[in-house]
Design an enzyme around this catalytic site. Structure first.
Site: not given
Length: 586
Positions: A295, A438-440
């Site tokens: 992140r 992406y990555e949340g």
């Protein structure tokens, strides 16, 4: 295509003059690292990013990654550039010396990573995920797994991936269905399909180590029943050489809006041999080691794109002749003036500049905390960990939002030419868009910030972050600016405490507003602190440049926080009052 030039002067100012890196290293017992070494590493990293990686960006986007006979083929030059990357030791910068890594501080590595993201974010993605995999294996794998895999991960000879997402399980990993059945020899058979796997296959390394989330037969339901496994593409023999191909295959690669040079794969595990990483049913906690690093790294991708867009827009604005400036003729002897003399163009450029430099300072301040977490004593480690936890969703969410906004401004500066393929600006917009997902997604980052990092914490993360930014204010010498910074920080701190009292649904409704309110506020403190420190510099252009950019940020950008602050008090009632059929046209 705009030519990328690493912003070495700004990086060196932030590291040496604002963060006092030499004192920082001394306090951590890292006497072998000094300003001269930092500058040399930055210089060599800049040369590699500018001369080797950046020239591959346009062609990589044109060619894209391809799936041929079940194997991924990356664009021309990508694999050769990676071989040079690992030959020069760049992949090993943060790896532990116990497994042939260099153990460099994060404050040395992060600027290199930013450069690579600006130069070619598609190329950088594979190495980025490998570094996150290294962290997970280092912290959670058994000694046996480390002995087999870690040194080759750190060197970059082998690469790692992160296999979480399934068609029905994205944000909600409790829905994950991939199975892991134990074998008599201590290994496991992994069966299931994963989607959106960046660099799930590539032609850069001889082996790929997949870190896979799966469920054991007796696992409890939900996220408490998820375990983490390492499933290599090829199973190593006892002597370390490659043995049989594992039952891991690429089902397809996605056709995407951007990042076309980076393969995004559907990965199928058909009784693939895997090895447990960490404790059974504790896989999500192990994977979070990788996810949190990723992140931050995605936030750096956002920063890299902001910088690349700014450089491209600035170069074009200086060259493009259109009309006369409203303040009168600026370039005698030419038929028109460069558009950089137009106030509206300057506003766009200064917006990009103030965001790029502010976010860079935030990223390097974060990297300094990463150094402290790795190398300091226990009490300081915990405080640094708390700061990192609170800042991670802000860095990821805000910087990637800014990547999309600032790259769109880059197109706007170019006018119609920005919309045309050959100028390279539209690629930045396409590449930027995934970073918000992406990555949340950034909505998830905001929920993580307000729900987990703020509401459920006992104020440790908030207080330690407040104290860190207060320490930067305490170093300021200009009293009026010191008061401005204190006012901004105090308001942010008190607002954060107030909103902790909101109901669960009101917190969720306020999450994105709080993330942005926090980011603009903390960048305001950073800008006032940097501008104050710049006045001690021997460079007149640095003094005036930082002061003027700071004033632009305070006048034109910081007021954005007020809208987000107002929305914090709005609650969720007006959002939840709608019934399902009221979303339809009447």
């Amino acid at each position: 295509m705009p030519q990328y030039t690493a912003p070495l002067n700004d990086m060196q100012f932030v590291l040496h003059e604002w963060l006092h890196l030499s004192d920082h290293y001394q306090a951590l017992g890292l006497q072998d690292f000094d300003q001269e070494l930092v500058n040399e590493i930055l210089s060599q990293g800049a040369k590699f990013a500018e001369e080797i990686i950046a020239p591959l960006n346009r062609e990589g986007d044109e060619q894209g990654a391809k799936l041929i006979n079940g194997n991924v083929v990356t664009p021309d030059g990508f694999a050769d550039a990676y071989k040079e990357y690992i030959a020069n030791g760049w992949n090993a910068m943060l790896g532990t010396a116990d497994y042939e890594g260099q153990d460099l501080p994060n404050t040395m590595a992060v600027p290199i990573h930013e450069m690579l993201d600006s130069a070619n974010v598609s190329w950088r993605l594979t190495g980025m995920l490998n570094e996150s995999a290294i962290l997970a294996v280092t912290k959670h794998a058994s000694e046996s797994l480390k002995q087999t895999y870690l040194a080759k991960l750190i060197s970059g000879e082998w690469a790692g991936t992160m296999c979480l997402t399934e068609p029905q399980a994205g944000t909600d990993l409790s829905l994950l269905s991939t199975k892991a059945l134990p074998n008599n020899d201590g290994s496991y058979n992994i069966t299931g399909s994963k989607i959106f796997i960046s660099s799930g296959d590539q032609d850069w390394t001889d082996n790929i180590l997949h870190l896979v989330l799966a469920r054991l037969p007796d696992a409890p339901a939900g996220v408490k029943g998820i375990s983490l496994f390492l499933a290599p593409k090829f199973l190593p023999k006892d002597d370390g050489s490659l043995g049989n191909r594992n039952s891991v295959t690429v089902g397809s690669i996605e056709k995407k809006m951007g990042l076309k040079g980076s393969p995004t794969c559907v990965m199928n595990f058909d009784k693939a041999t895997g090895f447990l990483v960490g404790e059974a049913n504790n896989g999500l906690a192990c994977m979070f080691t990788m996810m949190n690093d990723a992140r931050f790294q995605v936030g750096l991708q956002g920063l890299g794109i902001v910088e690349a867009s700014y450089q491209g827009a600035l170069a074009y604005a200086r060259e493009r002749l259109q009309s006369r400036a409203p303040q009168g003729v600026q370039e005698q002897g030419k038929k028109a003036d460069s558009i950089i003399h137009q106030p509206d163009v300057r506003k766009m450029l200064l917006t990009q500049k103030s965001i790029a430099e502010g976010c860079r300072a935030l990223a390097l301040l974060y990297a300094q905390q990463m150094d402290i977490e790795r190398f300091a004593d226990d009490s300081k480690q915990q405080k640094a960990k708390n700061v990192i936890s609170l800042l991670t969703p802000i860095v990821k969410g805000f910087m990637t939002d800014m990547a999309t906004e600032m790259s769109n401004l880059g197109i706007q500066v170019y006018g119609g030419h920005g919309y045309i393929r050959e100028w390279g600006m539209e690629q930045l917009v396409r590449d930027a868009r995934i970073t918000q997902l992406y990555e949340g997604t950034n909505g998830i980052q905001a929920l993580d910030l307000i729900s987990r990092k703020l509401a459920r914490d006992k104020d440790n993360m908030l207080q330690d972050t407040y104290e860190l930014f207060s320490s930067k204010i305490s170093q300021m010498t200009n009293l009026s600016d010191k008061e401005r910074a204190t006012e901004i920080l105090t308001e942010w701190h008190s607002t954060a405490i107030e909103i902790k009292q909101l109901s669960t649904v009101d917190l969720a409704a306020s999450a994105y507003d709080f993330m942005n309110y926090s980011a603009y506020s903390l960048l305001g403190v950073i800008w006032l602190s940097m501008a104050d420190m710049a006045q001690k510099s021997s460079s007149e252009s640095l003094k005036t440049g930082k002061a003027n950019t700071c004033e632009f940020y305070m006048k034109r950008i910081l007021p954005r926080k007020e809208l987000f602050k107002v929305n914090l008090a709005s609650g969720a009632a007006d959002l939840m009052i709608f019934t399902d059929n009221e979303f339809d046209y009447l």
